[in-house]
Structures are given as structure tokens and as C-alpha cells.
Write a protein that holds these residues in place. Structure first.
Motif, PDB file in Angstrom:
ATOM      1  N   ASN A 149      -4.155   1.146  -2.935  1.00  0.00           N
ATOM      2  CA  ASN A 149      -4.576   0.550  -1.665  1.00  0.00           C
ATOM      3  C   ASN A 149      -5.829  -0.296  -1.752  1.00  0.00           C
ATOM      4  O   ASN A 149      -6.059  -1.135  -0.884  1.00  0.00           O
ATOM      5  N   LEU A 150      -6.629  -0.087  -2.790  1.00  0.00           N
ATOM      6  CA  LEU A 150      -7.914  -0.784  -2.863  1.00  0.00           C
ATOM      7  C   LEU A 150      -8.113  -1.540  -4.175  1.00  0.00           C
ATOM      8  O   LEU A 150      -8.317  -2.758  -4.166  1.00  0.00           O
TER       9      LEU A 150
ATOM     10  N   SER B  84      -9.454   4.800   1.561  1.00  0.00           N
ATOM     11  CA  SER B  84      -8.989   3.537   0.979  1.00  0.00           C
ATOM     12  C   SER B  84      -8.908   2.446   2.036  1.00  0.00           C
ATOM     13  O   SER B  84      -9.301   1.292   1.803  1.00  0.00           O
ATOM     14  N   LYS B  85      -8.413   2.795   3.225  1.00  0.00           N
ATOM     15  CA  LYS B  85      -8.241   1.786   4.270  1.00  0.00           C
ATOM     16  C   LYS B  85      -9.570   1.391   4.906  1.00  0.00           C
ATOM     17  O   LYS B  85      -9.757   0.234   5.298  1.00  0.00           O
TER      18      LYS B  85
ATOM     19  N   ILE C  62      -6.244   5.378  -3.970  1.00  0.00           N
ATOM     20  CA  ILE C  62      -7.328   4.392  -4.065  1.00  0.00           C
ATOM     21  C   ILE C  62      -6.904   3.227  -4.962  1.00  0.00           C
ATOM     22  O   ILE C  62      -7.187   2.061  -4.654  1.00  0.00           O
ATOM     23  N   SER C  63      -6.222   3.514  -6.038  1.00  0.00           N
ATOM     24  CA  SER C  63      -5.768   2.458  -6.952  1.00  0.00           C
ATOM     25  C   SER C  63      -4.779   1.516  -6.266  1.00  0.00           C
ATOM     26  O   SER C  63      -4.891   0.287  -6.365  1.00  0.00           O
TER      27      SER C  63
ATOM     28  N   GLY D 167       0.829  -1.206   0.000  1.00  0.00           N
ATOM     29  CA  GLY D 167       0.000   0.000   0.000  1.00  0.00           C
ATOM     30  C   GLY D 167       0.857   1.245   0.000  1.00  0.00           C
ATOM     31  O   GLY D 167       2.090   1.179   0.065  1.00  0.00           O
TER      32      GLY D 167
ATOM     33  N   SER E  98      -8.552   3.835   9.695  1.00  0.00           N
ATOM     34  CA  SER E  98      -9.916   3.535   9.240  1.00  0.00           C
ATOM     35  C   SER E  98     -10.942   3.671  10.359  1.00  0.00           C
ATOM     36  O   SER E  98     -12.148   3.702  10.093  1.00  0.00           O
TER      37      SER E  98
ATOM     38  N   SER F 286      -5.048  -3.201   6.518  1.00  0.00           N
ATOM     39  CA  SER F 286      -5.751  -1.930   6.501  1.00  0.00           C
ATOM     40  C   SER F 286      -4.936  -0.949   7.344  1.00  0.00           C
ATOM     41  O   SER F 286      -3.717  -0.903   7.238  1.00  0.00           O
TER      42      SER F 286
ATOM     43  N   TYR G 210      -6.195   8.407   1.935  1.00  0.00           N
ATOM     44  CA  TYR G 210      -5.653   7.257   2.654  1.00  0.00           C
ATOM     45  C   TYR G 210      -6.714   6.607   3.539  1.00  0.00           C
ATOM     46  O   TYR G 210      -6.919   5.384   3.496  1.00  0.00           O
TER      47      TYR G 210
END
Length: 243
Positions: free
Chosen positions: A105-106, A147-148, A102-103, A82, A134, A130, A144
Motif C-alpha cells: 500500500n505504501l 499504510s493509508k 505496508i509494502s 492496494g 485514515s 487512500s 491497513y
């Protein structure tokens, strides 16, 4: 016949991923170390005969899909890779930065799941890294944190849907860990943990079939407690953090 348990770890080039790779190798696992730097991966491989490099850009779906042919059946799939970037001025929102985070990490996790989850054995384990970010909306963490938070939701949903396949899912919520990413932070990082300590906690948590692995506990329980506050009250605290 190779009786070593097998694991694929992404983000193995540095930080928590590197520490995890060494920890699992020392524990006798056959480790496939995923990363984008062959030089760094080769340095890892030179330390242990049971580490194999897997050079792959996780944001490239075709590359991730093609890499599956290099892999055996897996006992553990640990998606740890990540990145972290912050939105410095929300009014001047950086859409390109948001897309990058986002790309990486997710969306990349979705690519990895399509390519590699079928390789996980019945009775195997899946772990997603994660972040304790979050738990709460934090200043500058629009990309960040979002995404988490999505990774945490994804892991918990997978834990329900993979039950029938006898695949246990763990979600990992680290606090601050000293890595090349956190070295860039320009703010205080309470209860900073070494990557080696983080790897030991994660290893034990996965081994013990923990649904959630969070650490350091003093810090993460504090965040969980703050998350119970009514949002307007937490917002007052968070706004003061930016001043």
C-alpha cells in the motif's frame, strides 16, 4: 497522431480499479491497465480496443522501473492498487502481515512514483487511492490504517511539491466499496457503494481538479466529525466496537 488522453491505472484487475479502467475507456481515454493477472487484464482489453495491459508486480522495483519503457507520456497517473489485512490480536502482533500491507500500500507507491511520475505531462494529474480509514484509528487496522494514513500524507505533500511542475494531485478517500477485498470483511459495512458508482465519483473528482475525493459523503463526513473528538472520547467508542 494519437489525440486520445492517456491514463495509467494500477490495480485494474478487479474492484475499483477495474471499474475505473472501463469508465475511462468509455470516456475515450487510452488506458494502460496495470495488474498482476494477465488473464483478468486480457478480459478487460477484449472489451475495449483502447485498453492496453501492463503486467507488473508493484512490489518488485526492478519490474516497475522496467515497465516505464512500455509507456507513453501520461495525462493522468492513478495509483489505485492496494490490499487489506487486519491484525486480529495486537498483543500477538503479526509483523509479516504488517510488512505485506505496508509494502503493497505504501512502498509500492514509492516505486511507481520513481518510475512513472516523470512520464506525467506538465498540466497532468496524479491521483492516489487512500481510504477513509485514515481519518480515525480503528480496531484491527494497525497495518491497513497506518499504510493509508501515510498515503494521504504523501499525496498532500506531493500536491505542494508538484505545484511548480503544474501537476495536480488528488487523494481519494473511499468508504466501503463492494470489491473482492471487502467481500472478506466479517463486520457491517454501512453505506456500501458499488465500484461503478465509486469510479464515476473518482472520475468527476479528478476531472474537476479536486484535492480530496471522499465518498459516500454521509459516511465520510461522519468519520471526519468523529475525528474532531478528543482522542480519549473516540477511544471509548472504538473500544466498544470491539466488544
Amino acid at each position: 497522431m494519437n489525440t486520445q488522453p492517456s491514463i495509467l491505472i494500477t490495480g485494474a484487475s478487479s474492484g475499483i480499479g477495474r471499474a475505473l479502467t472501463l469508465h475511462y475507456a468509455n470516456a475515450g481515454y487510452q488506458v494502460w491497465a496495470g495488474g498482476r493477472s494477465m488473464d483478468k487484464l486480457q478480459q478487460l482489453c477484449n472489451t475495449h480496443q483502447n485498453i492496453t495491459p501492463l503486467l507488473c508486480d508493484l512490489t518488485d522495483f526492478d519490474a516497475v522501473k522496467a515497465s516505464a519503457s512500455q509507456l507513453p507520456a501520461l495525462d493522468i497517473l492513478l495509483l489505485n492498487a492496494g490490499t487489506c489485512e487486519y491484525i486480529d490480536d495486537a498483543k500477538q502482533f503479526d509483523g509479516a502481515l504488517f510488512h505485506r500491507v505496508i509494502s503493497a500500500n505504501l512502498i509500492a507507491i514509492g516505486y511507481c512514483l520513481e518510475a512513472w511520475l516523470p512520464l506525467v505531462k506538465q498540466g497532468g494529474k496524479l491521483a492516489l487511492t487512500s481510504s477513509s480509514a485514515s481519518f480515525l484509528p480503528l480496531p484491527r487496522a494497525e497495518a491497513y490504517g497506518a499504510s493509508k494514513a501515510a498515503v494521504s500524507y504523501l499525496a498532500r505533500t506531493l500536491s505542494i511539491d508538484l505545484k511548480k511542475d503544474d501537476i495536480h494531485v488528488s487523494v481519494i478517500h473511499p468508504g466501503f466499496v463492494k470489491t473482492p477485498l471487502t467481500d472478506k470483511n466479517d463486520f457491517s459495512m454501512p453505506f456500501l457503494t458499488s465500484p461503478e458508482k465509486a469510479a464515476d465519483i473518482i472520475f468527476k473528482g479528478i476531472d474537476n481538479h479536486k484535492n480530496e475525493i471522499h465518498f459516500p459523503k454521509v459516511f465520510t463526513w461522519l468519520l471526519k466529525a468523529f475525528a474532531l473528538l478528543p482522542f480519549p472520547l473516540w477511544k471509548l467508542f472504538a473500544v466498544r466496537m470491539t466488544k
